[in-house]
Design a protein around this motif. Structure first.
Motif, PDB file in Angstrom:
ATOM      1  N   ALA A 161      20.248  12.001  -1.983  1.00 42.09           N
ATOM      2  CA  ALA A 161      19.995  11.650  -0.582  1.00 42.09           C
ATOM      3  C   ALA A 161      19.475  12.834   0.230  1.00 42.09           C
ATOM      4  O   ALA A 161      18.900  12.635   1.303  1.00 42.09           O
ATOM      5  CB  ALA A 161      21.259  11.098   0.055  1.00 42.09           C
ATOM      6  N   LYS A 162      19.609  14.036  -0.279  1.00 44.10           N
ATOM      7  CA  LYS A 162      19.155  15.219   0.475  1.00 44.10           C
ATOM      8  C   LYS A 162      17.655  15.173   0.757  1.00 44.10           C
ATOM      9  O   LYS A 162      17.189  15.793   1.699  1.00 44.10           O
ATOM     10  CB  LYS A 162      19.535  16.500  -0.263  1.00 44.10           C
ATOM     11  CG  LYS A 162      18.846  16.709  -1.592  1.00 44.10           C
ATOM     12  CD  LYS A 162      19.347  17.966  -2.281  1.00 44.10           C
ATOM     13  CE  LYS A 162      18.769  18.267  -3.608  1.00 44.10           C
ATOM     14  NZ  LYS A 162      18.087  17.293  -4.371  1.00 44.10           N
ATOM     15  N   ASP A 163      16.899  14.443  -0.039  1.00 45.38           N
ATOM     16  CA  ASP A 163      15.441  14.340   0.148  1.00 45.38           C
ATOM     17  C   ASP A 163      15.036  13.163   1.023  1.00 45.38           C
ATOM     18  O   ASP A 163      13.849  12.989   1.313  1.00 45.38           O
ATOM     19  CB  ASP A 163      14.744  14.212  -1.216  1.00 45.38           C
ATOM     20  CG  ASP A 163      14.989  15.429  -2.094  1.00 45.38           C
ATOM     21  OD1 ASP A 163      15.130  16.542  -1.546  1.00 45.38           O
ATOM     22  OD2 ASP A 163      15.037  15.252  -3.328  1.00 45.38           O
ATOM     23  N   ASN A 164      15.982  12.321   1.426  1.00 47.16           N
ATOM     24  CA  ASN A 164      15.650  11.101   2.171  1.00 47.16           C
ATOM     25  C   ASN A 164      14.869  11.355   3.453  1.00 47.16           C
ATOM     26  O   ASN A 164      13.899  10.657   3.741  1.00 47.16           O
ATOM     27  CB  ASN A 164      16.912  10.309   2.517  1.00 47.16           C
ATOM     28  CG  ASN A 164      17.430   9.503   1.355  1.00 47.16           C
ATOM     29  OD1 ASN A 164      16.866   9.494   0.267  1.00 47.16           O
ATOM     30  ND2 ASN A 164      18.543   8.822   1.581  1.00 47.16           N
ATOM     31  N   LYS A 165      15.299  12.344   4.229  1.00 43.43           N
ATOM     32  CA  LYS A 165      14.661  12.591   5.525  1.00 43.43           C
ATOM     33  C   LYS A 165      13.180  12.921   5.341  1.00 43.43           C
ATOM     34  O   LYS A 165      12.325  12.338   6.019  1.00 43.43           O
ATOM     35  CB  LYS A 165      15.371  13.712   6.276  1.00 43.43           C
ATOM     36  CG  LYS A 165      14.838  13.934   7.666  1.00 43.43           C
ATOM     37  CD  LYS A 165      15.623  14.988   8.418  1.00 43.43           C
ATOM     38  CE  LYS A 165      15.014  15.172   9.790  1.00 43.43           C
ATOM     39  NZ  LYS A 165      15.639  16.245  10.529  1.00 43.43           N
ATOM     40  N   ASP A 166      12.877  13.815   4.435  1.00 44.85           N
ATOM     41  CA  ASP A 166      11.479  14.196   4.199  1.00 44.85           C
ATOM     42  C   ASP A 166      10.673  13.026   3.641  1.00 44.85           C
ATOM     43  O   ASP A 166       9.536  12.795   4.044  1.00 44.85           O
ATOM     44  CB  ASP A 166      11.393  15.387   3.231  1.00 44.85           C
ATOM     45  CG  ASP A 166      11.924  16.671   3.859  1.00 44.85           C
ATOM     46  OD1 ASP A 166      11.990  16.764   5.102  1.00 44.85           O
ATOM     47  OD2 ASP A 166      12.281  17.584   3.095  1.00 44.85           O
ATOM     48  N   LYS A 167      11.266  12.287   2.707  1.00 49.58           N
ATOM     49  CA  LYS A 167      10.572  11.135   2.125  1.00 49.58           C
ATOM     50  C   LYS A 167      10.276  10.080   3.195  1.00 49.58           C
ATOM     51  O   LYS A 167       9.196   9.492   3.214  1.00 49.58           O
ATOM     52  CB  LYS A 167      11.418  10.496   1.018  1.00 49.58           C
ATOM     53  CG  LYS A 167      11.470  11.281  -0.253  1.00 49.58           C
ATOM     54  CD  LYS A 167      12.320  10.512  -1.253  1.00 49.58           C
ATOM     55  CE  LYS A 167      12.326  11.125  -2.617  1.00 49.58           C
ATOM     56  NZ  LYS A 167      13.115  10.312  -3.562  1.00 49.58           N
ATOM     57  N   LEU A 168      11.250   9.842   4.072  1.00 52.63           N
ATOM     58  CA  LEU A 168      11.074   8.835   5.120  1.00 52.63           C
ATOM     59  C   LEU A 168      10.001   9.267   6.113  1.00 52.63           C
ATOM     60  O   LEU A 168       9.174   8.456   6.538  1.00 52.63           O
ATOM     61  CB  LEU A 168      12.405   8.562   5.822  1.00 52.63           C
ATOM     62  CG  LEU A 168      12.452   7.312   6.688  1.00 52.63           C
ATOM     63  CD1 LEU A 168      12.112   6.070   5.889  1.00 52.63           C
ATOM     64  CD2 LEU A 168      13.823   7.165   7.318  1.00 52.63           C
TER      65      LEU A 168
ATOM     66  N   LYS B 285       0.822  -1.208   0.000  1.00 52.37           N
ATOM     67  CA  LYS B 285       0.000   0.000   0.000  1.00 52.37           C
ATOM     68  C   LYS B 285       0.860   1.264   0.000  1.00 52.37           C
ATOM     69  O   LYS B 285       0.440   2.316  -0.466  1.00 52.37           O
ATOM     70  CB  LYS B 285      -0.911   0.014   1.226  1.00 52.37           C
ATOM     71  CG  LYS B 285      -1.919  -1.101   1.246  1.00 52.37           C
ATOM     72  CD  LYS B 285      -2.709  -1.093   2.538  1.00 52.37           C
ATOM     73  CE  LYS B 285      -3.606  -2.296   2.598  1.00 52.37           C
ATOM     74  NZ  LYS B 285      -3.811  -2.782   3.934  1.00 52.37           N
ATOM     75  N   THR B 286       2.052   1.144   0.575  1.00 54.39           N
ATOM     76  CA  THR B 286       2.908   2.313   0.750  1.00 54.39           C
ATOM     77  C   THR B 286       4.338   1.935   0.375  1.00 54.39           C
ATOM     78  O   THR B 286       4.804   0.853   0.739  1.00 54.39           O
ATOM     79  CB  THR B 286       2.868   2.782   2.219  1.00 54.39           C
ATOM     80  OG1 THR B 286       1.509   2.915   2.621  1.00 54.39           O
ATOM     81  CG2 THR B 286       3.567   4.104   2.396  1.00 54.39           C
ATOM     82  N   GLN B 287       5.001   2.841  -0.317  1.00 53.05           N
ATOM     83  CA  GLN B 287       6.384   2.590  -0.693  1.00 53.05           C
ATOM     84  C   GLN B 287       7.147   3.908  -0.745  1.00 53.05           C
ATOM     85  O   GLN B 287       6.547   4.962  -0.927  1.00 53.05           O
ATOM     86  CB  GLN B 287       6.453   1.910  -2.056  1.00 53.05           C
ATOM     87  CG  GLN B 287       5.917   2.787  -3.174  1.00 53.05           C
ATOM     88  CD  GLN B 287       5.681   2.021  -4.453  1.00 53.05           C
ATOM     89  OE1 GLN B 287       5.215   0.892  -4.421  1.00 53.05           O
ATOM     90  NE2 GLN B 287       5.994   2.633  -5.576  1.00 53.05           N
ATOM     91  N   VAL B 288       8.447   3.785  -0.559  1.00 50.07           N
ATOM     92  CA  VAL B 288       9.291   4.966  -0.691  1.00 50.07           C
ATOM     93  C   VAL B 288      10.631   4.536  -1.271  1.00 50.07           C
ATOM     94  O   VAL B 288      11.172   3.495  -0.913  1.00 50.07           O
ATOM     95  CB  VAL B 288       9.477   5.722   0.654  1.00 50.07           C
ATOM     96  CG1 VAL B 288      10.245   4.899   1.666  1.00 50.07           C
ATOM     97  CG2 VAL B 288      10.141   7.067   0.417  1.00 50.07           C
ATOM     98  N   ALA B 289      11.126   5.339  -2.208  1.00 51.43           N
ATOM     99  CA  ALA B 289      12.413   5.124  -2.844  1.00 51.43           C
ATOM    100  C   ALA B 289      13.401   6.119  -2.260  1.00 51.43           C
ATOM    101  O   ALA B 289      13.212   7.326  -2.392  1.00 51.43           O
ATOM    102  CB  ALA B 289      12.287   5.315  -4.353  1.00 51.43           C
ATOM    103  N   LEU B 290      14.431   5.608  -1.626  1.00 54.20           N
ATOM    104  CA  LEU B 290      15.440   6.441  -0.995  1.00 54.20           C
ATOM    105  C   LEU B 290      16.771   6.282  -1.718  1.00 54.20           C
ATOM    106  O   LEU B 290      17.021   5.267  -2.363  1.00 54.20           O
ATOM    107  CB  LEU B 290      15.575   6.065   0.479  1.00 54.20           C
ATOM    108  CG  LEU B 290      14.264   6.164   1.278  1.00 54.20           C
ATOM    109  CD1 LEU B 290      14.383   5.450   2.603  1.00 54.20           C
ATOM    110  CD2 LEU B 290      13.867   7.613   1.455  1.00 54.20           C
ATOM    111  N   ALA B 291      17.619   7.286  -1.594  1.00 55.22           N
ATOM    112  CA  ALA B 291      18.905   7.278  -2.287  1.00 55.22           C
ATOM    113  C   ALA B 291      20.038   6.968  -1.311  1.00 55.22           C
ATOM    114  O   ALA B 291      20.004   7.376  -0.141  1.00 55.22           O
ATOM    115  CB  ALA B 291      19.143   8.636  -2.937  1.00 55.22           C
ATOM    116  N   ASP B 292      21.032   6.262  -1.795  1.00 56.51           N
ATOM    117  CA  ASP B 292      22.237   5.977  -1.029  1.00 56.51           C
ATOM    118  C   ASP B 292      22.764   7.273  -0.414  1.00 56.51           C
ATOM    119  O   ASP B 292      22.735   8.325  -1.066  1.00 56.51           O
ATOM    120  CB  ASP B 292      23.286   5.359  -1.962  1.00 56.51           C
ATOM    121  CG  ASP B 292      24.575   5.043  -1.250  1.00 56.51           C
ATOM    122  OD1 ASP B 292      25.425   5.962  -1.146  1.00 56.51           O
ATOM    123  OD2 ASP B 292      24.737   3.906  -0.792  1.00 56.51           O
TER     124      ASP B 292
END
Length: 166
Positions: free
Chosen positions: A151-158, A138-145
């Motif tokens: 990776a600068k967007d990882n925190k907000d995406k998570l 139902k939910t997914q997120v793509a994060l960068a190494d």
């Protein structure tokens, strides 16, 4: 931890595989913020220490659908109603230990959320592959190494991912 949904008790856990630490860090953060259990998939026979050899062996395992022997996941993992799955992406596919986990424990129907880590941005291919067998995502997120510019967007995406699965 138990989550109450319409008077139904739902238990959740985060299960993940991590080679370089990206997925481990996110998994622990998710588990802490949701107050749920976390389990790390580990290989019985570790990958080579050399990074290039790790990429070659791991990529080949994923590409050819190999299922290496794993440890670290409790035998009673089916106790949990919902599993949040974390995987690095190898050759555009989920890491082979994650595939072993899904098959060995028969938990495909319990996986409702997935988070992936990629150094090359091939998350869509990985999610498409996972979605073939995991019909309840139902939910997914793509994060960068963490070493990637993305990776600068990882925190907000998570954070959004965690809010979406609360």
């Amino acid at each position: 931890m138990y989550i109450f949904q319409e008077d139904i008790v739902v238990s959740r856990a985060v299960v993940f595989y991590s080679l370089s630490g990206n997925t481990r860090e996110a998994a622990k953060d998710i588990a802490r913020k949701l107050g749920i259990s976390v389990f790390e998939i580990d290989l019985v026979k570790p990958l080579p220490k050399n990074t290039v050899r790790q990429m070659l062996v791991g990529g080949m395992q994923s590409t050819f659908g190999k299922k290496p022997k794993i440890k670290g996941v409790p035998d009673n993992i089916d106790y949990y109603d919902e599993i949040i799955l974390g995987t690095p992406i190898w050759a555009g596919l989920p890491a082979s230990p994650v595939n072993t986990f899904i098959r060995k424990y028969g938990v495909a129907d319990k996986i409702h959320a997935v988070f992936t880590f990629s150094g090359g941005g091939d998350n869509d291919r990985c999610i498409a592959q996972l979605s073939k067998n995991l019909k309840n995502i139902k939910t997914q997120v793509a994060l960068a190494d963490k070493n990637s510019e993305m990776a600068k967007d990882n925190k907000d995406k998570l954070e959004k991912f965690i809010m979406d699965i609360k």
